[in-house]
Scaffold this active site. Structure first.
Site, mmCIF file in Angstrom:
data_model
loop_
_atom_site.group_PDB
_atom_site.id
_atom_site.type_symbol
_atom_site.label_atom_id
_atom_site.label_comp_id
_atom_site.label_asym_id
_atom_site.label_seq_id
_atom_site.Cartn_x
_atom_site.Cartn_y
_atom_site.Cartn_z
ATOM 1 N N GLY A 12 0.792 -1.226 0.000
ATOM 2 C CA GLY A 12 0.000 0.000 0.000
ATOM 3 C C GLY A 12 0.820 1.269 0.000
ATOM 4 O O GLY A 12 0.279 2.345 0.255
ATOM 5 N N SER A 14 3.832 3.988 -1.886
ATOM 6 C CA SER A 14 3.763 4.845 -3.070
ATOM 7 C C SER A 14 3.904 4.047 -4.364
ATOM 8 O O SER A 14 3.172 4.290 -5.333
ATOM 9 C CB SER A 14 4.835 5.946 -2.993
ATOM 10 O OG SER A 14 6.119 5.391 -2.848
ATOM 11 N N LYS A 194 21.252 0.323 -7.353
ATOM 12 C CA LYS A 194 21.126 1.760 -7.601
ATOM 13 C C LYS A 194 20.689 2.509 -6.350
ATOM 14 O O LYS A 194 21.020 3.686 -6.174
ATOM 15 C CB LYS A 194 20.176 2.039 -8.767
ATOM 16 C CG LYS A 194 18.808 1.369 -8.674
ATOM 17 C CD LYS A 194 17.720 2.295 -8.215
ATOM 18 C CE LYS A 194 16.359 1.631 -8.250
ATOM 19 N NZ LYS A 194 15.259 2.502 -7.899
ATOM 20 N N ARG A 258 14.012 8.643 -2.230
ATOM 21 C CA ARG A 258 14.085 8.530 -0.767
ATOM 22 C C ARG A 258 15.466 8.045 -0.319
ATOM 23 O O ARG A 258 15.909 8.374 0.774
ATOM 24 C CB ARG A 258 12.981 7.619 -0.253
ATOM 25 C CG ARG A 258 13.124 6.161 -0.620
ATOM 26 C CD ARG A 258 11.914 5.342 -0.226
ATOM 27 N NE ARG A 258 10.747 5.708 -1.010
ATOM 28 C CZ ARG A 258 9.580 5.082 -0.936
ATOM 29 N NH1 ARG A 258 9.430 4.072 -0.112
ATOM 30 N NH2 ARG A 258 8.561 5.458 -1.676
ATOM 31 N N ASN A 259 16.135 7.258 -1.165
ATOM 32 C CA ASN A 259 17.470 6.789 -0.808
ATOM 33 C C ASN A 259 18.486 7.927 -0.844
ATOM 34 O O ASN A 259 19.350 8.020 0.028
ATOM 35 C CB ASN A 259 17.895 5.654 -1.744
ATOM 36 C CG ASN A 259 17.141 4.376 -1.461
ATOM 37 O OD1 ASN A 259 17.439 3.636 -0.534
ATOM 38 N ND2 ASN A 259 16.106 4.121 -2.263
ATOM 39 N N GLU A 284 15.224 1.452 0.895
ATOM 40 C CA GLU A 284 15.622 0.080 0.580
ATOM 41 C C GLU A 284 17.139 -0.089 0.550
ATOM 42 O O GLU A 284 17.663 -1.156 0.858
ATOM 43 C CB GLU A 284 15.042 -0.331 -0.780
ATOM 44 C CG GLU A 284 13.544 -0.526 -0.794
ATOM 45 C CD GLU A 284 13.129 -1.920 -0.341
ATOM 46 O OE1 GLU A 284 13.917 -2.578 0.372
ATOM 47 O OE2 GLU A 284 12.010 -2.330 -0.684
#
Length: 333
Positions: A12, A14, A194, A258-259, A284
């Site tokens: 659930g 993004s 990545k 976000r990373n 992640e």
């Protein structure tokens, strides 16, 4: 034209929300599993996810929403997993339905910590899913730009070209272009790596390094990515293709990453714990860094991955980002 396969999305967040949006362009019904029951009730009432990509409006009549994972698995032919890798094994433990004869695609950019495997290998080893029924969905594609319907590109990788084509057909639209690949292992490792390099780019930015250094860092990162993937699974591939280099660049440079944000906070002096708490999202690359470092250590190829090693030292050994990156600059060219 509707794809006859029934699709189910698991997650659930993004990216899960973006995948449901893409599938909704082509399907009369899309299965959607999320564990947050209050979010499900909100979507059914208001037509949008209250927590992620809230600007995306759904026709709720198209959605088969449930917090029961068995229900969505049973109702779907193609299962697309977008659950963060750190939580995937825990979610699958709630599964009581056989995955045999299901086509499973991973949209997860990470390693499953419990097995130390990329998601495709995890499903193959733990659930006896044949590789021809396992695929990967990779970018370069940010969920936020899907929400804005900005032109984006996806690579759909699977050993079975027909399965890849069917999923590509299910996802494509006026703003989504798709291409297929048979490099399931390489594209999935690239999607994982990545994120590590994006953390490195963020750390560098947080430390005050400029665009000149970032360009050198990214240039070295793509070569390091090639060495890593070739060592794990050697086959003919062009590392400059979008699924590899393109995904690396967008994750390393984009403000949506976000990373990169996580790395930027670390570079500015945040601890790992405080950065994660403030972001309230999963980076992640944090989990991938440990798995990638341990794998190269096991293969005695650690000297070939100086960027991964540097990020590992900062995140897991609590070394000074400033000192670690000063040493890293001498290893780049």
């Amino acid at each position: 034209m509707e794809n006859k396969l029934r699709f189910g999305v698991f997650g659930g967040g993004s990216w899960g929300t973006a995948l449901v949006k893409m599938l909704s362009e082509n399907q009369n019904k899309v299965g959607w599993y999320m564990r947050n029951d209050s979010a499900i009730r909100h979507i059914l009432k208001e037509g949008h996810n209250p927590n992620y990509l809230s600007s995306v409006e759904f026709d709720v009549d198209q959605l088969n929403l449930s917090h029961n994972i068995d229900q969505i698995v049973e109702a779907s032919d193609v299962l697309i997993f977008a659950i963060p890798s750190a939580f995937l094994d825990g979610e699958l433990k709630n599964l009581h339905v056989n995955l045999k004869d299901k086509i499973i695609f991973s949209a997860i950019k990470g390693i499953v910590p419990e097995s130390g495997l990329i998601v495709g290998e995890h499903f193959h080893n733990q659930y006896d899913i044949p590789f021809e029924n396992i695929g990967v969905i990779t970018g370069p594609c940010h969920a936020e730009e899907v929400a804005l319907e900005r032109l984006s590109y996806l690579t759909i990788a699977c050993a079975d070209a027909n399965n890849a084509k069917l999923v590509a057909q299910g996802l494509k639209s006026d703003y989504i272009r798709t291409k297929i690949s048979d490099d399931i292992i390489g594209t999935e490792y690239a999607a994982m790596l990545k994120n590590i390099y994006a953390i490195a780019a963020g750390i560098a930015h947080g430390l005050g390094y400029g665009d000149n250094f970032q360009s050198v860092l990214m240039s070295n990162a793509v070569r390091e990515m090639k060495r890593f993937i070739d060592r794990v699974y050697k086959m003919k591939r062009n590392i400059n293709n979008s699924a590899y280099l393109g995904d690396l660049l967008v994750t390393g440079y984009s403000t949506f990453s976000r990373n990169r944000l996580f790395g930027n906070m670390i570079g500015k002096g945040y601890t790992v714990k405080s950065a994660m708490m403030e972001m309230n999202m999963v980076a992640e690359g944090y989990y991938a860094t440990k798995s990638a470092h341990l794998l190269m250590d096991k293969l005695e190829k650690k000297s070939k991955t100086p960027i991964i090693n540097a990020v590992y030292q900062v995140l897991y050994k609590e070394k000074s980002p400033k000192k670690v990156f000063e040493k890293l600059t001498d290893k780049l060219d």
